[in-house]
Structure formats: structure tokens, C-alpha cells
Design an enzyme around this catalytic site. Sequence first.
Site, mmCIF file in Angstrom:
data_model
loop_
_atom_site.group_PDB
_atom_site.id
_atom_site.type_symbol
_atom_site.label_atom_id
_atom_site.label_comp_id
_atom_site.label_asym_id
_atom_site.label_seq_id
_atom_site.Cartn_x
_atom_site.Cartn_y
_atom_site.Cartn_z
ATOM 1 N N LYS A 15 3.223 -2.880 -3.384
ATOM 2 C CA LYS A 15 3.836 -1.567 -3.649
ATOM 3 C C LYS A 15 4.621 -1.076 -2.434
ATOM 4 C CE LYS A 15 -0.017 0.678 -4.637
ATOM 5 N NZ LYS A 15 -1.032 -0.372 -4.410
ATOM 6 N N ARG A 90 -4.239 8.314 -7.991
ATOM 7 C CA ARG A 90 -5.218 7.235 -7.923
ATOM 8 C C ARG A 90 -6.387 7.469 -8.855
ATOM 9 N NH1 ARG A 90 -3.981 4.983 -2.787
ATOM 10 N NH2 ARG A 90 -5.211 3.231 -2.133
ATOM 11 N N ARG A 127 -2.339 -9.718 5.730
ATOM 12 C CA ARG A 127 -1.332 -8.672 5.893
ATOM 13 C C ARG A 127 -1.469 -7.986 7.256
ATOM 14 N NH1 ARG A 127 -0.926 -3.582 1.742
ATOM 15 N NH2 ARG A 127 -2.958 -2.926 2.525
ATOM 16 N N ARG A 156 -4.834 -3.895 9.249
ATOM 17 C CA ARG A 156 -5.381 -2.570 8.938
ATOM 18 C C ARG A 156 -6.897 -2.652 8.913
ATOM 19 N NH1 ARG A 156 -2.387 0.023 3.739
ATOM 20 N NH2 ARG A 156 -4.535 0.593 3.275
ATOM 21 N N ARG A 167 -12.565 -1.502 -1.875
ATOM 22 C CA ARG A 167 -11.293 -0.927 -2.363
ATOM 23 C C ARG A 167 -10.936 -1.475 -3.740
ATOM 24 N NH1 ARG A 167 -7.198 -2.258 2.022
ATOM 25 N NH2 ARG A 167 -5.758 -0.989 0.833
HETATM 26 P P1 AMP Z 1 -3.330 2.993 0.676
HETATM 27 O O1 AMP Z 1 -2.476 2.859 1.899
HETATM 28 O O2 AMP Z 1 -2.584 3.549 -0.510
HETATM 29 O O3 AMP Z 1 -4.075 1.729 0.342
HETATM 30 O O4 AMP Z 1 -4.444 4.099 1.022
HETATM 31 C C1 AMP Z 1 -5.365 3.915 2.068
HETATM 32 C C2 AMP Z 1 -6.571 4.831 1.861
HETATM 33 O O5 AMP Z 1 -6.159 6.211 1.870
HETATM 34 C C3 AMP Z 1 -7.299 4.656 0.541
HETATM 35 O O6 AMP Z 1 -8.226 3.584 0.581
HETATM 36 C C4 AMP Z 1 -7.970 6.020 0.380
HETATM 37 O O7 AMP Z 1 -9.094 6.130 1.244
HETATM 38 C C5 AMP Z 1 -6.910 6.981 0.923
HETATM 39 N N1 AMP Z 1 -5.986 7.445 -0.126
HETATM 40 C C6 AMP Z 1 -4.651 7.195 -0.213
HETATM 41 N N2 AMP Z 1 -4.120 7.771 -1.301
HETATM 42 C C7 AMP Z 1 -5.133 8.409 -1.932
HETATM 43 C C8 AMP Z 1 -5.227 9.170 -3.126
HETATM 44 N N3 AMP Z 1 -4.155 9.386 -3.918
HETATM 45 N N4 AMP Z 1 -6.440 9.670 -3.480
HETATM 46 C C9 AMP Z 1 -7.525 9.474 -2.714
HETATM 47 N N5 AMP Z 1 -7.530 8.750 -1.574
HETATM 48 C C10 AMP Z 1 -6.334 8.216 -1.172
#
Ligand code: AMP
Length: 215
Positions: A15, A90, A127, A156, A167
Site C-alpha cells: 500500500k 482499519r 522490508r 521497522r 498484526r
Molecule cells: P501501518 O504503518 O499502517 O502498518 O500502521 C502501524 C501501526 O499504527 C499499526 O500497527 C497500529 O498500531 C497503528 N495504526 C495505524 N493506523 C491505524 C488505524 N487506522 N487505527 C488504529 N491503529 C492504527
Amino acid sequence: MELNLVLLGPPGAGKGTQATHLQRQWGIPHISTGAMLRDAVKRRTPLGLEVEAILASGGLVNDGLITSIVRERFQESDCRNGFLLDGFPRTVPQARALDRLIVGRSPLVILEIACPDEDIIRRLASRVVCSECGRNAPEEVEHATCHDCGGPLVQRQDDKASVVRNRLQVYREQTAPLIGYYEARPTFCRVNGNQLFDAVARDITAALARIQRGW
Ligand code: AMP
């Protein structure tokens, strides 16, 4: 033309990488809630301190908090011609909140980048991201430097195998139901994310063109 795009798909489906490309192609801001939260953690803001442990565990920040962050972001002038949401919504309550936030704007276009679990685990294990500017660098290696800003590339924290399992489970339980929420809309489309970057980008362009012809 306004484009209000939501990217759906499991962590590691590509994404973020496709979003960087789409942002240039369409001239709309890439809003990654994950990147906003990681930045807050890095800067040790009150929000960052509040969410740090949640991010480290791979769990989700509460719906009300994340929705208010997105609501505020939409007020900025660069969202006038649309936006590209990556990582939000999400959960189904977040999707309902988003529908309310965009009343009066063009309909949401929802693009699912589908990818099987085995492929996700392999991709996340290798990654790296820039620890300075946050750029995803999927084809590069840890300890190299970012070709955008010169910052160090690192894995990360939440891409470590133990956190990835959580996750993916959170994705299956809380985020995958969003596909059912959106699937019947004429503005929903799915592309196969298990291909090289250019092939995915080409399929996305074709899918968006198809949707726009239907408008
Ligand atoms: P991502 O970079 O999208 O994988 O997000 C990293 C982390 O940020 C996730 O594992 C969640 O802990 C938090 N996070 C990001 N977006 C959301 C969301 N829309 N709702 C809840 N937690 C979020």
C-alpha cells in the site's frame, strides 16, 4: 477531479509503495495514519507517548482517537482535491466514521491490494524504512542510506516476526471485515498485489479508469 481513495490490504501488501506513486500521479496527499503515529512517537509528543506501546505490540489505537486525527488532517488545504488514505480505516466503526467525514464530497473509491499471507511474511521480514523521512524502501537493504534524504535504513520495530504475527491476526479480525463493508459499492476494486511493482501500478491505473468511466 476530486479523488478520495482508500487503500485496503494486509500489512506489507504494498500500500505504502503504491501510495507514493499514486500521490505523484494524482496530486493528492498520501495520508498514512501509521506514519503519522510513528512520527509522533519519534518526536515524543503527548500523542506519541500515548500510542507508543500499542504500536510496539502491533495492536490498534482506539477508533475515536485515530478518527479525530484524520478529521483534523482533512481540514488542511491540500485535501481540497482529494486524498489517499493508507492504513485508515482499519475497523468497521472507523469506516462508518469516514463515511460521515466525507458527506458532501465525491464518493470514496476503495482499492484492495490483495496478497497471500506467505508472501506478506516474506516481504515484511526483508522490508526496510528510512528512520529519518519514513520512506518505505522495499527493494533496498538494512544499513544502507535513503536515496531521498540520506537517513539510515532500518527494519521497522513492528516488522519483527513476533509482532508481524499479531498484526496479521489483528488484520484478519478487525480490518478484513472492511472488505465486506465496502465490496458491494460500485467504487470498490481489487488488484492482485502479488506481482512486481509495475504490474500492480498498471492494474491500479486500469481499475481507477474503469471506476471513473462508470461515474
Ligand atoms: P501501518 O504503518 O499502517 O502498518 O500502521 C502501524 C501501526 O499504527 C499499526 O500497527 C497500529 O498500531 C497503528 N495504526 C495505524 N493506523 C491505524 C488505524 N487506522 N487505527 C488504529 N491503529 C492504527
